[in-house]
Design a protein around this motif. Structure first.
Motif, PDB file in Angstrom:
ATOM      1  N   GLY A 108       0.796  -1.216   0.000  1.00 24.75           N
ATOM      2  CA  GLY A 108       0.000   0.000   0.000  1.00 24.75           C
ATOM      3  C   GLY A 108       0.827   1.262   0.000  1.00 24.75           C
ATOM      4  O   GLY A 108       0.297   2.348  -0.236  1.00 24.75           O
ATOM      5  N   ALA A 109       2.124   1.141   0.275  1.00 20.70           N
ATOM      6  CA  ALA A 109       3.008   2.308   0.269  1.00 20.70           C
ATOM      7  C   ALA A 109       3.534   2.637  -1.118  1.00 20.70           C
ATOM      8  O   ALA A 109       4.245   3.634  -1.288  1.00 20.70           O
ATOM      9  N   ILE A 110       3.204   1.813  -2.112  1.00 23.30           N
ATOM     10  CA  ILE A 110       3.643   2.089  -3.483  1.00 23.30           C
ATOM     11  C   ILE A 110       2.753   3.177  -4.075  1.00 23.30           C
ATOM     12  O   ILE A 110       1.520   3.040  -4.103  1.00 23.30           O
ATOM     13  N   PRO A 111       3.324   4.274  -4.551  1.00 22.60           N
ATOM     14  CA  PRO A 111       2.491   5.357  -5.100  1.00 22.60           C
ATOM     15  C   PRO A 111       1.842   4.947  -6.412  1.00 22.60           C
ATOM     16  O   PRO A 111       2.347   4.096  -7.144  1.00 22.60           O
ATOM     17  N   LEU A 112       0.719   5.556  -6.724  1.00 28.35           N
ATOM     18  CA  LEU A 112       0.054   5.308  -7.999  1.00 28.35           C
ATOM     19  C   LEU A 112       0.840   5.989  -9.118  1.00 28.35           C
ATOM     20  O   LEU A 112       1.363   7.092  -8.938  1.00 28.35           O
ATOM     21  N   PRO A 113       0.929   5.359 -10.286  1.00 23.83           N
ATOM     22  CA  PRO A 113       1.747   5.897 -11.391  1.00 23.83           C
ATOM     23  C   PRO A 113       1.036   7.005 -12.170  1.00 23.83           C
ATOM     24  O   PRO A 113       0.668   6.852 -13.340  1.00 23.83           O
ATOM     25  N   THR A 114       0.843   8.136 -11.541  1.00 19.75           N
ATOM     26  CA  THR A 114       0.154   9.247 -12.195  1.00 19.75           C
ATOM     27  C   THR A 114       1.101   9.968 -13.157  1.00 19.75           C
ATOM     28  O   THR A 114       2.313   9.838 -13.084  1.00 19.75           O
ATOM     29  N   LYS A 115       0.501  10.746 -14.062  1.00 25.50           N
ATOM     30  CA  LYS A 115       1.261  11.543 -15.022  1.00 25.50           C
ATOM     31  C   LYS A 115       1.431  12.949 -14.449  1.00 25.50           C
ATOM     32  O   LYS A 115       0.466  13.600 -14.096  1.00 25.50           O
ATOM     33  N   TRP A 116       2.692  13.406 -14.371  1.00 25.92           N
ATOM     34  CA  TRP A 116       2.994  14.688 -13.739  1.00 25.92           C
ATOM     35  C   TRP A 116       3.297  15.772 -14.768  1.00 25.92           C
ATOM     36  O   TRP A 116       3.834  15.490 -15.847  1.00 25.92           O
TER      37      TRP A 116
END
Length: 348
Positions: free
Chosen positions: A289-297
């Motif tokens: 759950g500590a893995i961040p979501l792969p959003t586009k920045w």
């Protein structure tokens, strides 16, 4: 025999064989065949080279391979030299603990795949950052875990023509955590205080500050991209004292990496944290759950707000500090809304 020297320019073996037979007859003393020999040799220079004539290409391959081998050897030698310097202590750090060599060769290399492949950061307005001299970059803060500051450092270092380094002002909590404390110092972070900021700006460094602090990264997901209060404008006072430009910076994409849907305040007080986030994946999935979501920045640096035209006593004018602080905040907020409208998706 002098005419026969033209023959080797022909790469066609069958034609070469036909030409050599009259040459042998000349050597036997039959000079009456010379006109025939000339007629056969004269057209050869005008013949277009065949596409499969590749002796020159084959000869270039060994140098290219040698250059590649040399590049690998240079990298290995550079890596060994780096290890030797680290083991012997033959490297420099500044008064704040910043280790430029370690940052460039190790820490940036570790952050770069996350920056390029995971968050796929797009940078705009890098030309607004000066090539030299001090400047204060002011950005919004979000994401539950402050990864936006690290990505902003990589964005400046990898995209600025001068390869400049961004020195971030960090909260006290960063320097109280084991391991994190040392890494932050090595990356060039220092305490978020006016004294350190003024020293760095006076040395011509780029300084980054996120005035929202924990209020920004710890806000609930429902308030994403709504800027929190920018404190009392201390960063404006610092810029006015040193006469350095203020560069607003807007970051889109960090808000969604850890959607904070709750805050375990009691647990946060026990652990000494300003908040303890609850997200759709944490703590339910444990370490996963500590893995961040792969959003586009997207990171956009706005036009500088100049401060060198104000008199020295302007740094003590509360009304001026309030107006400049509000101007920076409004510019960041406006750019955030514009980037959100332009964004196609959270992940693409």
């Amino acid at each position: 025999m002098a005419d026969a020297k033209v023959i080797p320019f022909d790469d066609d073996r069958s034609r070469g064989a036909a030409v050599q037979r009259p040459s042998r007859r000349r050597s036997a003393g039959s000079r009456r065949k010379e006109p025939s020999l000339v007629r056969e040799v004269q057209p050869l220079p005008s013949r277009a080279p065949a596409q499969d004539d590749v002796p020159v290409t084959r000869e270039k391959e060994p140098p290219e391979k040698a250059q590649g081998d040399g590049g690998i050897e240079r990298r290995i030698a550079g890596g060994l030299a780096f290890l030797r310097r680290r083991l012997t202590g033959d490297y420099d750090v500044d008064d704040f603990g910043y280790d430029e060599e370690l940052t460039d060769q190790v820490l940036m290399s570790l952050l770069r795949p996350v920056y390029e492949k995971y968050f796929r950061v797009e940078v705009k307005g890098i030309e607004n950052i000066p090539t030299e001299g001090g400047a204060l970059i002011v950005a919004n803060h979000s994401g539950t875990i402050p990864m936006d500051g690290l990505m902003m450092q990589v964005a400046v270092h990898d995209n600025h023509p001068a390869g400049r380094h961004l020195r971030l002002l960090a909260a006290d909590l960063v320097f109280m955590l084991p391991v994190v404390n040392e890494l932050a110092r090595k990356l060039g972070h220092t305490l978020a205080c006016a004294e350190d900021a003024e020293r760095l700006l006076g040395q011509g460094e780029l300084v980054g500050v996120m005035p929202e602090g924990f209020k920004g990264i710890g806000k609930p997901f429902s308030e994403r991209y709504k800027l929190q209060r920018f404190g009392r404008g201390g960063f404006v006072s610092t810029a006015l004292r040193k006469g350095t430009p203020i560069i607003p910076c807007s970051i889109v994409g960090a808000e969604e990496i850890y959607p904070m849907i709750g805050n375990a305040k009691t647990l946060a007080r026990v652990l000494g944290f300003p908040y303890f986030p609850i997200t759709p994946t944490f703590p339910w999935l444990g370490p996963l759950g500590a893995i961040p979501l792969p959003t586009k920045w997207t990171i956009q640096f706005g036009e500088p707000i100049l401060t060198d035209g104000y008199p020295p006593e302007a740094a003590e004018d509360p009304m001026l500090m309030f107006n400049l602080t509000d101007q920076v905040r409004e510019q960041i907020q406006h750019t955030l809304y514009k980037l959100l409208v332009q964004r196609r998706s959270v992940f693409f």
